[in-house]
Scaffold this active site. Structure first.
Site, short mmCIF file in Angstrom:
data_model
loop_
_atom_site.label_atom_id
_atom_site.label_comp_id
_atom_site.label_asym_id
_atom_site.label_seq_id
_atom_site.Cartn_x
_atom_site.Cartn_y
_atom_site.Cartn_z
N ASP A 68 0.36 -9.51 0.99
CA ASP A 68 -0.89 -8.75 0.94
C ASP A 68 -2.08 -9.68 0.88
OD1 ASP A 68 -2.36 -6.24 0.71
OD2 ASP A 68 -2.81 -6.88 -1.35
N GLU A 103 -7.79 -16.02 4.17
CA GLU A 103 -8.18 -14.64 4.48
C GLU A 103 -9.69 -14.42 4.49
OE1 GLU A 103 -8.04 -11.99 0.50
OE2 GLU A 103 -6.12 -12.88 1.03
N HIS A 150 -4.97 -7.37 1.75
CA HIS A 150 -5.45 -7.43 0.36
C HIS A 150 -5.78 -6.03 -0.17
CE1 HIS A 150 -7.23 -10.59 -2.53
NE2 HIS A 150 -6.90 -9.51 -3.22
N ILE A 157 0.54 -7.37 -14.79
CA ILE A 157 1.08 -6.94 -13.50
C ILE A 157 2.55 -7.33 -13.38
CG2 ILE A 157 0.90 -7.19 -11.01
CD1 ILE A 157 -2.11 -7.68 -11.39
N ARG A 160 -2.54 -14.14 -4.90
CA ARG A 160 -3.53 -14.90 -4.17
C ARG A 160 -2.84 -15.69 -3.07
NH1 ARG A 160 -6.44 -11.89 -6.11
NH2 ARG A 160 -8.39 -12.20 -7.27
#
Length: 341
Positions: free
Chosen positions: A257, A262, A294, A154, A233
């Site tokens: 995000d 969360e 997310h 990524i 994360r």
């Protein structure tokens, strides 16, 4: 064998059902796996869980007592699973070792450009027929410095986009990625990266060593007009420390995000409830902050790959095969199958 899938999103359900059709029975639930919902799995040899499931000691014991033998998590991260307890209980735990890195990398850039050019604020204004430009001034990214923490698949995809913008590339990782170096990336200590980068993006897994990687000291070291993006994360960022810096008037933009608390919030409709998380409530009030729930991975391409890998994990389990996706039991060599994200 019937698989019980927890935390299935509306868009995800038909894709899951199509993949498993003719192979194994599948029952989809929109509730997330917690200690309260774990008894629903009784009699199911296999369960599939989402990234925000809670698989602590208590939940795992309920699953094992109900006859569950396989946990197939539909995500790359597994910090929500007590692997030691799962191993003690004799459970097999598998995850999705990889999926489209472009989904997350492209979304990270979506957040970065949105906060830089004040897109959300501009959209809200024009919906009210307010067409002023006051407070909407952004910056060119070309020629500025981007800092990429984590240069795996990524991070590399994110770096390629940054290279296309014409940015100076700084990277930090335990192992250098030759593809990023070939693009002109300079690897540096994270302290230098925090101090020099105009835009910082996080692409590392959440491990004990990376929890609060962006802590109060790192935030203080950043430029006052820096942009911070986290699509990895939530626990990588000390959110309370971030709020303190934002209250001091620092940072041009923050795109998140993920959020460290969360679980029990993201993927759910809380619009009619009182907000109990004071930190999150404060965070979303800052005009330069953009929080999404997310969704960076949430493309038809990535979700399709996640589902395909989950199906393979179930088929491998029934056939007694071991793959790179299996976290528990450990590989025959004794090494745990925990490849880096």
């Amino acid at each position: 064998m019937e698989i019980l899938a927890f935390g299935v999103q509306v868009d995800e359900k038909p894709l899951l059902e199509k993949a498993f059709r003719g192979r194994h029975a599948l029952r989809c639930l929109d509730v997330f796996l917690t200690e309260d919902t774990a008894p629903l799995a009784a009699g199911h040899e296999a369960v599939s869980t989402s990234v925000n499931a809670v698989l602590d000691r208590g939940v795992l014991r309920i699953l094992a007592a109900g006859g569950t033998r396989l946990i197939a998590q539909r995500s790359t991260g597994f910090n929500n699973i007590d692997l030691e307890e799962a191993e003690r209980l004799g459970l097999t735990v598998a995850r999705v070792s990889h999926y489209s890195p472009y989904s997350v990398a492209e979304f990270a850039w979506t957040l970065a450009t949105a906060v830089n050019r004040r897109i959300v604020r501009a959209s809200h204004r024009t919906r009210d027929f307010d067409f002023r430009l006051d407070g909407l001034m952004g910056r060119d990214l070309r020629g500025r410095t981007v800092g990429v923490l984590g240069t795996g698949k990524i991070g590399e995809a994110f770096t390629r986009i940054a290279h296309g913008f014409g940015m100076r590339l700084l990277g930090w990782d335990a192992v250098e990625n030759p593809a990023c170096a070939a693009l002109g990336m300079t690897y540096a200590e994270k302290e230098r990266l925090f101090a020099e980068a105009d835009l910082i993006s996080l692409h590392v897994p959440l491990l004990p060593a990376t929890r609060h990687l962006v802590d109060a000291a790192a935030l203080r070291a950043m430029k006052d007009d820096a942009i911070l993006v986290n699509t990895s994360r939530g626990g990588l960022v000390d959110t309370d420390a971030l709020v303190a810096e934002l209250r001091a008037g620092r940072f041009t933009g923050v795109g998140l995000d993920v959020y460290e608390a969360e679980a029990g919030l993201f993927f759910l409709d809380k619009s009619l409830e009182a907000v109990e998380d004071d930190t999150l409530a404060r965070l979303v009030t800052f005009p330069q902050v953009l929080v999404t729930s997310h969704q960076a991975y949430y493309t038809v391409d990535a979700v399709g790959q996640i589902i395909d890998a989950t199906l393979r994990n179930v088929l491998d389990f029934t056939a007694g095969r071991h793959s790179e996706n299996v976290l528990i039991p450990r590989e025959p060599s004794g090494r745990s199958a925990h490849p880096q994200a």
